[in-house]
Structure formats: structure tokens, C-alpha cells
Design an enzyme around this catalytic site. Structure first.
Site, PDB file in Angstrom:
ATOM      1  CG  ASN A  99      -3.777  -2.503   6.862  1.00  0.00           C
ATOM      2  OD1 ASN A  99      -3.471  -1.957   5.618  1.00  0.00           O
ATOM      3  ND2 ASN A  99      -4.562  -3.035   7.355  1.00  0.00           N
ATOM      4  CG  HIS A 154      -5.482  -6.051  -0.366  1.00  0.00           C
ATOM      5  ND1 HIS A 154      -6.641  -6.143   0.375  1.00  0.00           N
ATOM      6  CD2 HIS A 154      -5.574  -7.185  -1.267  1.00  0.00           C
ATOM      7  CE1 HIS A 154      -7.259  -6.902  -0.126  1.00  0.00           C
ATOM      8  NE2 HIS A 154      -6.966  -7.592  -1.142  1.00  0.00           N
ATOM      9  CD  GLU A 170      -9.259  -8.733  -3.431  1.00  0.00           C
ATOM     10  OE1 GLU A 170     -10.090  -8.627  -2.611  1.00  0.00           O
ATOM     11  OE2 GLU A 170      -8.095  -9.202  -3.080  1.00  0.00           O
ATOM     12  CE  LYS A 218      -4.076  -2.220   2.260  1.00  0.00           C
ATOM     13  NZ  LYS A 218      -5.087  -2.346   3.415  1.00  0.00           N
ATOM     14  CE1 TYR A 249      -9.385  -2.544   0.683  1.00  0.00           C
ATOM     15  CE2 TYR A 249      -8.611  -0.858  -0.812  1.00  0.00           C
ATOM     16  CZ  TYR A 249      -8.501  -1.756   0.146  1.00  0.00           C
ATOM     17  OH  TYR A 249      -7.155  -2.155   0.403  1.00  0.00           O
TER      18      TYR A 249
HETATM   19  N1  UDP Z   1      -9.501  -0.254   7.522  1.00  0.00           N
HETATM   20  C1  UDP Z   1      -9.500   0.934   8.181  1.00  0.00           C
HETATM   21  N2  UDP Z   1     -10.194   0.997   9.434  1.00  0.00           N
HETATM   22  C2  UDP Z   1     -10.703  -0.283   9.922  1.00  0.00           C
HETATM   23  C3  UDP Z   1     -10.710  -1.484   9.269  1.00  0.00           C
HETATM   24  C4  UDP Z   1     -10.074  -1.207   8.074  1.00  0.00           C
HETATM   25  O1  UDP Z   1      -9.034   2.027   7.647  1.00  0.00           O
HETATM   26  O2  UDP Z   1     -11.316   0.130  11.032  1.00  0.00           O
HETATM   27  C5  UDP Z   1      -8.947  -0.249   6.225  1.00  0.00           C
HETATM   28  C6  UDP Z   1      -7.460  -1.158   6.363  1.00  0.00           C
HETATM   29  O3  UDP Z   1      -6.696  -0.268   5.237  1.00  0.00           O
HETATM   30  C7  UDP Z   1      -7.797  -2.395   5.933  1.00  0.00           C
HETATM   31  C8  UDP Z   1      -8.851  -2.133   4.800  1.00  0.00           C
HETATM   32  O4  UDP Z   1      -9.842  -0.932   5.311  1.00  0.00           O
HETATM   33  O5  UDP Z   1      -6.850  -3.151   5.188  1.00  0.00           O
HETATM   34  C9  UDP Z   1      -9.790  -3.465   4.492  1.00  0.00           C
HETATM   35  O6  UDP Z   1     -10.472  -3.818   5.865  1.00  0.00           O
HETATM   36  P1  UDP Z   1     -10.705  -5.288   6.043  1.00  0.00           P
HETATM   37  O7  UDP Z   1     -11.592  -5.587   7.281  1.00  0.00           O
HETATM   38  O8  UDP Z   1     -10.985  -6.074   4.842  1.00  0.00           O
HETATM   39  O9  UDP Z   1      -9.034  -5.620   6.422  1.00  0.00           O
HETATM   40  P2  UDP Z   1      -8.129  -6.591   5.889  1.00  0.00           P
HETATM   41  O10 UDP Z   1      -8.754  -7.760   5.087  1.00  0.00           O
HETATM   42  O11 UDP Z   1      -7.185  -5.843   4.832  1.00  0.00           O
HETATM   43  O12 UDP Z   1      -7.190  -7.258   6.741  1.00  0.00           O
END
Ligand code: UDP
Length: 139
Positions: A114, A117, A128, A11, A51
Site C-alpha cells: 500500500n 507508511h 519509529e 514502501k 512491525y
Molecule cells: N497489512 C497487510 N494485510 C492486512 C493489514 C495490513 O498486509 O490485512 C500490512 C499493510 O502493509 C499495512 C501494514 O500491514 O500498512 C500495517 O498494518 P496497519 O493495520 O498498522 O495499517 P496502517 O497503519 O499501515 O494503515
């Protein structure tokens, strides 16, 4: 797409902070083969589409802003049990909860920014991967 593939993005935060090489090194050391890889910058429409499942969540606007603010490295990776093993390698969404040695523990700065992905199912890995790559870009 075969079920032994997953899709990842390094990212914008991790690319900005110069962690691309170290993250690719960990992916390689964990035994993933690179099927496709490129550096791009997502448009607002790209990020909103990618997203879309999160469009009603309170963090959606911030997430789109973040994912479009700079370049990403996107890749399709291959390995037995790719989706699950890659999720283990990257760690929990929130780096504060991620296990020691995981990519998010090492390189993420917050639950939003974070670092990486990783697809959460074989079905999403296929969707994806096809969103980011044409068949001619996969080897
Ligand atoms: N995210 C965020 N705040 C939150 C949860 C998720 O900004 O409280 C963002 C974060 O970058 C995350 C992405 O949204 O990786 C997608 O969320 P998901 O719950 O699918 O998590 P992942 O599968 O990426 O672990």
C-alpha cells in the site's frame, strides 16, 4: 521528539514502480517539512522489529517479505498536527477504501502493498523515527 512530527516510509512497491518523486511532491504540497530522509533496505530483523506489534497476525510473514524485498525511502516529517494530517493524506490501509486523491488511492496496489507508511500516534512517531534515524540525521 516534538509532537508535531511523524514518520513515513515510501514502501518497496512504490519505489519499484517509480512513484517516489510523485509521492514526495504530494508530501511537500501538503505542507510537510522534511526533518530527515534516506534510502535504505530493511533487513528481516529490521522489519520484524518495526512491525512487532503485528507478529501474531496472519499477514506478518508476507509483510516482512514485502518490506525487505527492495529499498524504501524513510523520512521524518514536521507540520502542525503531523500524525493526523499525514494519515489523512495517505488514506485508508486498503486502497480500495481510501479516499480520492490520497496517496494510497493513487499509488497503492493492495492492502499489503500500500505504497506508504504513516505513524498512527505521536508516541509511535517518536519510536519509529528513532528506529530509523540517529539524532545527527535530523535537521
Ligand atoms: N497489512 C497487510 N494485510 C492486512 C493489514 C495490513 O498486509 O490485512 C500490512 C499493510 O502493509 C499495512 C501494514 O500491514 O500498512 C500495517 O498494518 P496497519 O493495520 O498498522 O495499517 P496502517 O497503519 O499501515 O494503515
Amino acid at each position: 521528539m516534538a509532537t508535531n512530527r511523524t514518520f513515513t516510509m515510501i514502501k518497496p512497491d512504490a519505489v519499484e514502480n517509480g512513484h517516489t518523486g510523485a509521492i514526495l511532491e504530494k508530501i511537500n504540497a501538503a505542507g510537510f517539512r522534511i526533518v530527515a530522509m534516506k534510502k535504505t533496505q530493511m533487513t528481516k530483523r529490521d522489519a520484524e522489529t518495526f512491525y512487532a506489534i503485528h507478529s501474531e497476525r496472519p499477514f506478518f510473514g508476507e509483510l516482512v517479505e514485502f518490506m525487505t524485498r527492495g529499498p524504501i525511502i524513510s523520512a521524518i516529517l514536521e507540520k502542525d498536527n503531523a500524525v493526523e494530517d499525514f494519515r489523512t493524506l495517505i488514506g485508508a490501509t486498503n486502497p480500495a477504501e481510501a479516499a480520492e486523491g490520497t496517496i494510497r488511492k493513487m499509488f497503492a496496489t493492495s492492502i499489503g502493498e500500500n505504497a506508504v507508511h504513516g505513524s498512527d500516534s505521536d508516541e509511535n512517531a517518536a519510536i519509529e523515527g528513532a528506529f530509523h534515524f540517529s539524532g545527527r540525521e535530523m535537521f
